[in-house]
Design a protein around this motif. Structure first.
Motif, PDB file in Angstrom:
ATOM      1  N   PHE A  73       0.832  -1.217   0.000  1.00 21.15           N
ATOM      2  CA  PHE A  73       0.000   0.000   0.000  1.00 21.15           C
ATOM      3  C   PHE A  73       0.857   1.254   0.000  1.00 21.15           C
ATOM      4  N   PHE A  74       1.825   1.357   0.903  1.00 18.47           N
ATOM      5  CA  PHE A  74       2.603   2.586   1.015  1.00 18.47           C
ATOM      6  C   PHE A  74       3.486   2.831  -0.206  1.00 18.47           C
ATOM      7  N   ALA A  75       3.707   1.802  -1.009  1.00 16.55           N
ATOM      8  CA  ALA A  75       4.474   1.976  -2.244  1.00 16.55           C
ATOM      9  C   ALA A  75       3.652   2.590  -3.370  1.00 16.55           C
ATOM     10  N   LEU A  76       2.341   2.726  -3.176  1.00 13.82           N
ATOM     11  CA  LEU A  76       1.498   3.320  -4.205  1.00 13.82           C
ATOM     12  C   LEU A  76       1.830   4.800  -4.383  1.00 13.82           C
ATOM     13  N   PRO A  77       1.546   5.372  -5.552  1.00 11.22           N
ATOM     14  CA  PRO A  77       1.719   6.818  -5.731  1.00 11.22           C
ATOM     15  C   PRO A  77       0.859   7.604  -4.748  1.00 11.22           C
ATOM     16  N   LEU A  78       1.352   8.773  -4.327  1.00  8.89           N
ATOM     17  CA  LEU A  78       0.662   9.563  -3.311  1.00  8.89           C
ATOM     18  C   LEU A  78      -0.758   9.902  -3.733  1.00  8.89           C
ATOM     19  N   GLN A  80      -2.777   8.274  -5.536  1.00 14.98           N
ATOM     20  CA  GLN A  80      -3.615   7.082  -5.414  1.00 14.98           C
ATOM     21  C   GLN A  80      -3.953   6.797  -3.951  1.00 14.98           C
ATOM     22  N   LYS A  81      -2.994   6.992  -3.070  1.00 14.45           N
ATOM     23  CA  LYS A  81      -3.257   6.791  -1.645  1.00 14.45           C
ATOM     24  C   LYS A  81      -4.241   7.828  -1.110  1.00 14.45           C
ATOM     25  N   LYS A  82      -4.148   9.060  -1.609  1.00 18.14           N
ATOM     26  CA  LYS A  82      -5.043  10.115  -1.125  1.00 18.14           C
ATOM     27  C   LYS A  82      -6.507   9.841  -1.443  1.00 18.14           C
ATOM     28  N   ALA A  83      -6.781   8.956  -2.365  1.00 18.09           N
ATOM     29  CA  ALA A  83      -8.168   8.586  -2.667  1.00 18.09           C
ATOM     30  C   ALA A  83      -8.843   7.918  -1.478  1.00 18.09           C
ATOM     31  N   TYR A  84      -8.052   7.463  -0.515  1.00 17.62           N
ATOM     32  CA  TYR A  84      -8.601   6.769   0.656  1.00 17.62           C
ATOM     33  C   TYR A  84      -8.615   7.657   1.896  1.00 17.62           C
ATOM     34  N   ARG A  85      -8.524   8.976   1.726  1.00 21.38           N
ATOM     35  CA  ARG A  85      -8.642   9.890   2.852  1.00 21.38           C
ATOM     36  C   ARG A  85     -10.091   9.962   3.327  1.00 21.38           C
ATOM     37  N   THR A  86     -10.260  10.242   4.625  1.00 18.32           N
ATOM     38  CA  THR A  86     -11.582  10.463   5.201  1.00 18.32           C
ATOM     39  C   THR A  86     -11.560  11.789   5.952  1.00 18.32           C
ATOM     40  N   PRO A  87     -12.726  12.347   6.320  1.00 21.86           N
ATOM     41  CA  PRO A  87     -12.742  13.596   7.096  1.00 21.86           C
ATOM     42  C   PRO A  87     -12.020  13.423   8.434  1.00 21.86           C
ATOM     43  N   ALA A 141     -16.890   3.762  12.655  1.00 20.62           N
ATOM     44  CA  ALA A 141     -17.142   3.924  11.224  1.00 20.62           C
ATOM     45  C   ALA A 141     -16.779   2.658  10.446  1.00 20.62           C
ATOM     46  N   ASP A 142     -17.419   2.534   9.271  1.00 19.87           N
ATOM     47  CA  ASP A 142     -17.035   1.457   8.363  1.00 19.87           C
ATOM     48  C   ASP A 142     -15.598   1.673   7.897  1.00 19.87           C
ATOM     49  N   ASN A 143     -14.897   0.582   7.728  1.00 15.14           N
ATOM     50  CA  ASN A 143     -13.530   0.671   7.233  1.00 15.14           C
ATOM     51  C   ASN A 143     -13.498   0.897   5.728  1.00 15.14           C
ATOM     52  N   THR A 144     -12.488   1.602   5.302  1.00 17.33           N
ATOM     53  CA  THR A 144     -12.206   1.806   3.891  1.00 17.33           C
ATOM     54  C   THR A 144     -11.027   0.915   3.533  1.00 17.33           C
ATOM     55  N   TRP A 145     -11.230   0.016   2.574  1.00 12.80           N
ATOM     56  CA  TRP A 145     -10.177  -0.939   2.234  1.00 12.80           C
ATOM     57  C   TRP A 145      -9.591  -0.607   0.872  1.00 12.80           C
ATOM     58  N   PRO A 146      -8.294  -0.386   0.787  1.00 12.89           N
ATOM     59  CA  PRO A 146      -7.679  -0.060  -0.509  1.00 12.89           C
ATOM     60  C   PRO A 146      -7.651  -1.274  -1.444  1.00 12.89           C
ATOM     61  N   GLN A 147      -7.592  -0.977  -2.705  1.00 10.73           N
ATOM     62  CA  GLN A 147      -7.535  -2.030  -3.721  1.00 10.73           C
ATOM     63  C   GLN A 147      -6.094  -2.530  -3.855  1.00 10.73           C
ATOM     64  N   VAL A 148      -5.674  -3.254  -2.846  1.00 12.72           N
ATOM     65  CA  VAL A 148      -4.350  -3.871  -2.796  1.00 12.72           C
ATOM     66  C   VAL A 148      -4.559  -5.344  -2.495  1.00 12.72           C
ATOM     67  N   ASP A 149      -3.938  -6.208  -3.255  1.00  8.75           N
ATOM     68  CA  ASP A 149      -4.139  -7.649  -3.104  1.00  8.75           C
ATOM     69  C   ASP A 149      -3.891  -8.095  -1.667  1.00  8.75           C
ATOM     70  N   HIS A 150      -4.866  -8.823  -1.113  1.00  9.38           N
ATOM     71  CA  HIS A 150      -4.778  -9.452   0.204  1.00  9.38           C
ATOM     72  C   HIS A 150      -4.718  -8.456   1.365  1.00  9.38           C
ATOM     73  N   GLU A 152      -7.051  -6.456   2.884  1.00  9.21           N
ATOM     74  CA  GLU A 152      -8.102  -6.592   3.894  1.00  9.21           C
ATOM     75  C   GLU A 152      -7.930  -7.870   4.708  1.00  9.21           C
ATOM     76  N   ALA A 153      -7.648  -8.973   4.056  1.00  5.80           N
ATOM     77  CA  ALA A 153      -7.523 -10.245   4.771  1.00  5.80           C
ATOM     78  C   ALA A 153      -6.333 -10.230   5.723  1.00  5.80           C
ATOM     79  N   ALA A 154      -5.184  -9.774   5.249  1.00  8.77           N
ATOM     80  CA  ALA A 154      -3.981  -9.785   6.084  1.00  8.77           C
ATOM     81  C   ALA A 154      -4.099  -8.816   7.256  1.00  8.77           C
ATOM     82  N   VAL A 155      -4.643  -7.625   7.002  1.00 14.84           N
ATOM     83  CA  VAL A 155      -4.800  -6.636   8.076  1.00 14.84           C
ATOM     84  C   VAL A 155      -5.843  -7.111   9.082  1.00 14.84           C
ATOM     85  N   SER A 156      -6.935  -7.683   8.615  1.00 10.66           N
ATOM     86  CA  SER A 156      -7.979  -8.171   9.524  1.00 10.66           C
ATOM     87  C   SER A 156      -7.458  -9.294  10.419  1.00 10.66           C
ATOM     88  N   THR A 157      -6.633 -10.172   9.860  1.00 13.41           N
ATOM     89  CA  THR A 157      -6.065 -11.258  10.660  1.00 13.41           C
ATOM     90  C   THR A 157      -5.148 -10.711  11.741  1.00 13.41           C
TER      91      THR A 157
END
Length: 361
Positions: A73-78, A80-87, A141-150, A152-157
């Motif tokens: 996730f952190f290797a994504l362009p800035l 692209q990461k900013k698309a997952y900002r919340t208030p 709040a509901d979680n926002t999950w980025p479109q990065v393979d695995h 959600e599963a790895a973080v949830s575990t």
């Protein structure tokens, strides 16, 4: 039996962060073995406010998968990461570099007003996990999950493992404070827990420091207890009672544990909520990569925290406060830059400690 505490990270001044093996609580040890662990926790909480634990039994494979998706996730362009900002009031999603000032969560403004040089991604407990309770959607709040393979599963575990460790620690806390073993259960059965994944976002390479660059500003944690996984890279620093900063890094396989302000309130400062910060991870003039993940175990939003009767002594230093009021004011400080009206005592404690370090009265 043989003592299970060793000292690690000892500085020239003798500052120590204990390493404690909690296996007796994880593996069903004897009452005597548990009593040794509880005593060690009490000593560390009273003297340092930080400790390290082993014997937590989080599988290494879980941590490896978790850190791999953080890297992805952190290797994504800035952008692209900013698309997952919340208030700011929603403690979820992505926080870019220089978007927060954690020193403001205490009402202590940095002299140069420079925001913190880290980026983070937050997930937490959702209201839908407790359908029978009317929990506020902004806090749970509901979680926002980025479109990065695995991801959600790895973080949830990992989240589930860290939650298990946090609840184990509160059982040890109850024993250490001579409380019923289930004392904290009623305060944490729908706990407002958040996992914050951090990346110190200075680009790799050579750098000239101006003396003011901050990875994460000085702050105390907000809730009951923090379970921290971190790289073994210098950067995390803890303030001792004399106003001196000390580097802290985890031993192999250890998790760093520190207490939050709610525990300091509960125990009337018998236990410490210790000021800490992160300086840029720079070794020999070169920036090193550093990551961490803090699981904040904060308690039920509607729970009222009042000084424990066994800790009142000559009187309580704090007025009762709900978890929601306390956490809300803290987040308004760090994420939205608003003054925290509830942190006067914490801020005064912090300022006194820092003044001692500067040789002031």
């Amino acid at each position: 039996m043989e003592r299970m505490t060793v000292t690690v990270g000892e500085s020239r001044s003798g500052f120590r962060v204990p390493l404690i093996d909690i296996t007796p609580y994880i593996a069903g040890g004897s009452a005597a073995d548990k009593a040794v662990v509880a005593a060690q926790i009490d000593d560390a909480a009273s003297s340092v406010g930080f400790m390290q634990i082993v014997g937590h039994e989080i599988p290494s494979a879980v941590i490896d998968e978790f850190t791999a998706v953080l890297d992805d996730f952190f290797a994504l362009p800035l952008d692209q990461k900013k698309a997952y900002r919340t208030p700011p009031e929603i403690n979820r999603g992505y926080a870019p570099p220089k978007s927060e000032s954690l020193s403001l969560s205490l009402g202590v403004e940095s002299a140069n007003r420079m925001n913190d040089f880290f980026e983070a991604y937050n997930v937490g407990v959702e209201a839908k996990e407790y359908p029978d309770l009317e929990l506020p959607d902004d806090q749970y709040a509901d979680n926002t999950w980025p479109q990065v393979d695995h991801f959600e599963a790895a973080v949830s575990t990992y989240f589930a493992e860290a939650r298990r460790v946090a609840h184990t620690l509160t059982k040890i806390f109850a024993d250490a404070l001579d409380l019923p073993s289930d004392f904290f259960d009623g305060y944490t059965d729908h706990s407002l827990d958040v996992l914050r994944m951090n990346n110190y976002a200075l680009p790799p390479g050579e750098v000239e420091l101006d003396g003011e660059l901050t990875g994460m500003g000085e702050h105390t944690d907000y809730g009951i207890v923090t379970v921290l996984w971190a790289d073994q890279v210098r950067g995390l620093q803890v303030l001792d009672g004399n106003g001196q900063w000390h580097d802290v890094a985890p031993e192999d396989g250890a998790l760093l544990i520190n207490l939050g302000d709610l525990m300091a309130r509960w125990t009337n400062e018998r236990w410490m909520s210790t000021l800490h910060r992160v300086k840029p991870p720079i070794v020999d003039g070169s920036i090193e990569r550093r990551r961490s993940a803090a699981y904040f175990h904060d308690g039920n939003i509607d729970a009222t925290i009042s000084t424990l009767p066994s800790c009142v002594g000559a009187g309580s230093r704090y007025s009762p406060i709900t978890v929601g009021e306390h956490i809300g004011a803290k987040l308004a400080g760090s994420r939205a830059g608003q003054a925290n009206p509830y942190a006067k005592r914490e801020a005064a404690r912090v300022q006194r400690a820092m003044q001692r370090g500067l040789g002031q009265q």
